[in-house]
Design a protein around this motif. Structure first.
Motif, PDB file in Angstrom:
ATOM      1  N   GLY A  66       0.820  -1.198   0.000  1.00  0.00           N
ATOM      2  CA  GLY A  66       0.000   0.000   0.000  1.00  0.00           C
ATOM      3  C   GLY A  66       0.856   1.250   0.000  1.00  0.00           C
ATOM      4  O   GLY A  66       2.067   1.203  -0.237  1.00  0.00           O
ATOM      5  N   ASP A  67       0.226   2.384   0.279  1.00  0.00           N
ATOM      6  CA  ASP A  67       0.976   3.641   0.273  1.00  0.00           C
ATOM      7  C   ASP A  67       1.434   4.057   1.670  1.00  0.00           C
ATOM      8  O   ASP A  67       2.005   5.127   1.856  1.00  0.00           O
ATOM      9  N   GLY A  68       1.181   3.197   2.671  1.00  0.00           N
ATOM     10  CA  GLY A  68       1.643   3.479   4.032  1.00  0.00           C
ATOM     11  C   GLY A  68       0.700   4.295   4.873  1.00  0.00           C
ATOM     12  O   GLY A  68       0.882   4.410   6.084  1.00  0.00           O
ATOM     13  N   SER A  69      -0.336   4.864   4.246  1.00  0.00           N
ATOM     14  CA  SER A  69      -1.309   5.663   4.983  1.00  0.00           C
ATOM     15  C   SER A  69      -2.481   4.762   5.371  1.00  0.00           C
ATOM     16  O   SER A  69      -3.525   4.758   4.717  1.00  0.00           O
ATOM     17  N   TYR A  70      -2.325   3.998   6.448  1.00  0.00           N
ATOM     18  CA  TYR A  70      -3.284   2.947   6.776  1.00  0.00           C
ATOM     19  C   TYR A  70      -4.383   3.433   7.718  1.00  0.00           C
ATOM     20  O   TYR A  70      -4.162   4.302   8.563  1.00  0.00           O
ATOM     21  N   SER A  71      -5.544   2.844   7.544  1.00  0.00           N
ATOM     22  CA  SER A  71      -6.660   3.028   8.472  1.00  0.00           C
ATOM     23  C   SER A  71      -7.317   1.672   8.687  1.00  0.00           C
ATOM     24  O   SER A  71      -7.127   0.736   7.898  1.00  0.00           O
ATOM     25  N   LEU A  72      -8.095   1.559   9.768  1.00  0.00           N
ATOM     26  CA  LEU A  72      -8.659   0.272  10.162  1.00  0.00           C
ATOM     27  C   LEU A  72     -10.172   0.336  10.238  1.00  0.00           C
ATOM     28  O   LEU A  72     -10.749   1.314  10.718  1.00  0.00           O
ATOM     29  N   ASP A  73     -10.813  -0.724   9.751  1.00  0.00           N
ATOM     30  CA  ASP A  73     -12.238  -0.936   9.945  1.00  0.00           C
ATOM     31  C   ASP A  73     -12.361  -2.193  10.798  1.00  0.00           C
ATOM     32  O   ASP A  73     -12.030  -3.294  10.354  1.00  0.00           O
ATOM     33  N   GLY A  74     -12.820  -2.013  12.059  1.00  0.00           N
ATOM     34  CA  GLY A  74     -12.787  -3.105  13.021  1.00  0.00           C
ATOM     35  C   GLY A  74     -13.820  -4.180  12.865  1.00  0.00           C
ATOM     36  O   GLY A  74     -13.774  -5.183  13.578  1.00  0.00           O
ATOM     37  N   GLY A  75     -14.771  -4.048  11.961  1.00  0.00           N
ATOM     38  CA  GLY A  75     -15.774  -5.090  11.791  1.00  0.00           C
ATOM     39  C   GLY A  75     -16.706  -5.173  12.979  1.00  0.00           C
ATOM     40  O   GLY A  75     -17.248  -4.164  13.436  1.00  0.00           O
TER      41      GLY A  75
END
Length: 278
Positions: A66-75
């Protein structure tokens, strides 16, 4: 010469641009210090994980690509939680912890919209499953054919476990499930839906190697990975993994002096995260 230099500098951004695009890699999740991109059994990339409520610390995974700019969707937060953890060895890390039994899908995204999903299955505790694929017998000593056949019939009738039955081992020590003992659930055949309860112990033996001690339904079974000697045998062959138990004391009819009778079970092992019906 000036024209040649100008042409060279004109094409330089094109090469640089192509190189940057080649460096882009899809987002992956991995276990361990760093990702191993090797096709086959040596890679450590992961797309699903099974966690247990007996280990509330969960698991820490690394992110690459990826581009290193990560975000999370916890489900589903009722099943598992996810949060960024401390970076290690130059890689971002996430920590996934179990909350309740069920299945949750966690998604890691980057700034470009690329994503990687992680399927998280949470169970109450670690369980180790064994399918009894086949049962057979062997004797060490000389027996007449008719007598040998009757012994096998009598022993089969006397034993609870039948072909296509199963054992489920639930370790007392969830941190070290391969040692010690715990609870044993026994399904005597594929035709039976319920389980009977018992106990098991794992111990190191001498000549016979490691031994499993199973106790259930007023029966005691001591399974070893090999019998003590294989010369002069009558044997109904079973391929590995085969467990042996000495059942000489259960044979009702008198046996020739020095004759030993073994019962064999061929076991197929299943990891807990491969079982869907437990």
């Amino acid at each position: 010469m000036k024209h040649i230099y100008a042409i060279a500098t004109l094409f330089l951004p094109l090469f640089v641009g192509a190189s940057c695009e080649d460096d882009y890699r899809d987002i992956v999740l991995f276990e361990g210090v760093e990702p191993i991109y090797q096709i086959g059994t040596c890679d450590n990339l992961i797309s699903s994980v099974t966690l247990y409520l007996t280990n509330p610390d969960g698991i820490v995974l690394g992110i690459d690509g990826g581009d290193g700019s990560y975000s999370l969707d916890g489900g589903d937060a009722a099943v598992a939680t996810v949060a960024f953890s401390d970076d290690m060895n130059g890689y971002r890390r996430i920590k996934v912890q179990p909350v309740g039994e069920g299945v949750a899908n966690i998604v890691v995204k980057d700034g470009s919209g690329s994503l990687r999903a992680l399927k998280v299955t949470v169970k109450d505790c670690y369980k180790f499953h064994i399918l009894v694929e086949q049962i057979g017998y062997l004797s060490m000593g000389d027996l007449e054919e008719s007598r040998w056949n009757q012994i096998q019939v009598d022993l089969t009738a006397a034993m609870t476990m039948k072909c296509q039955g199963s054992y489920t081992l639930i370790p007392n020590d969830q941190e070290n499930p391969w040692m010690g003992g715990g609870k044993l659930l026994v399904r005597e055949s594929a035709l039976v839906s319920g389980f009977m309860e018992g106990t098991y112990e794992f111990a190191e033996a001498s000549e016979a190697g490691s031994v499993y001690h199973f106790r259930y339904n007023d029966e005691v079974h001591d399974f070893a990975f090999k019998p003590l000697g294989l010369s002069n045998t009558r044997m109904e062959y079973i391929a590995p993994v085969t467990m042996f138990e000495d059942v000489t004391s259960l044979v009702k009819a008198p046996l020739p002096e020095g004759c030993t009778v073994y019962r064999m079970e061929r076991w197929a092992y299943y990891r807990d995260d491969l079982m869907t019906n437990q």
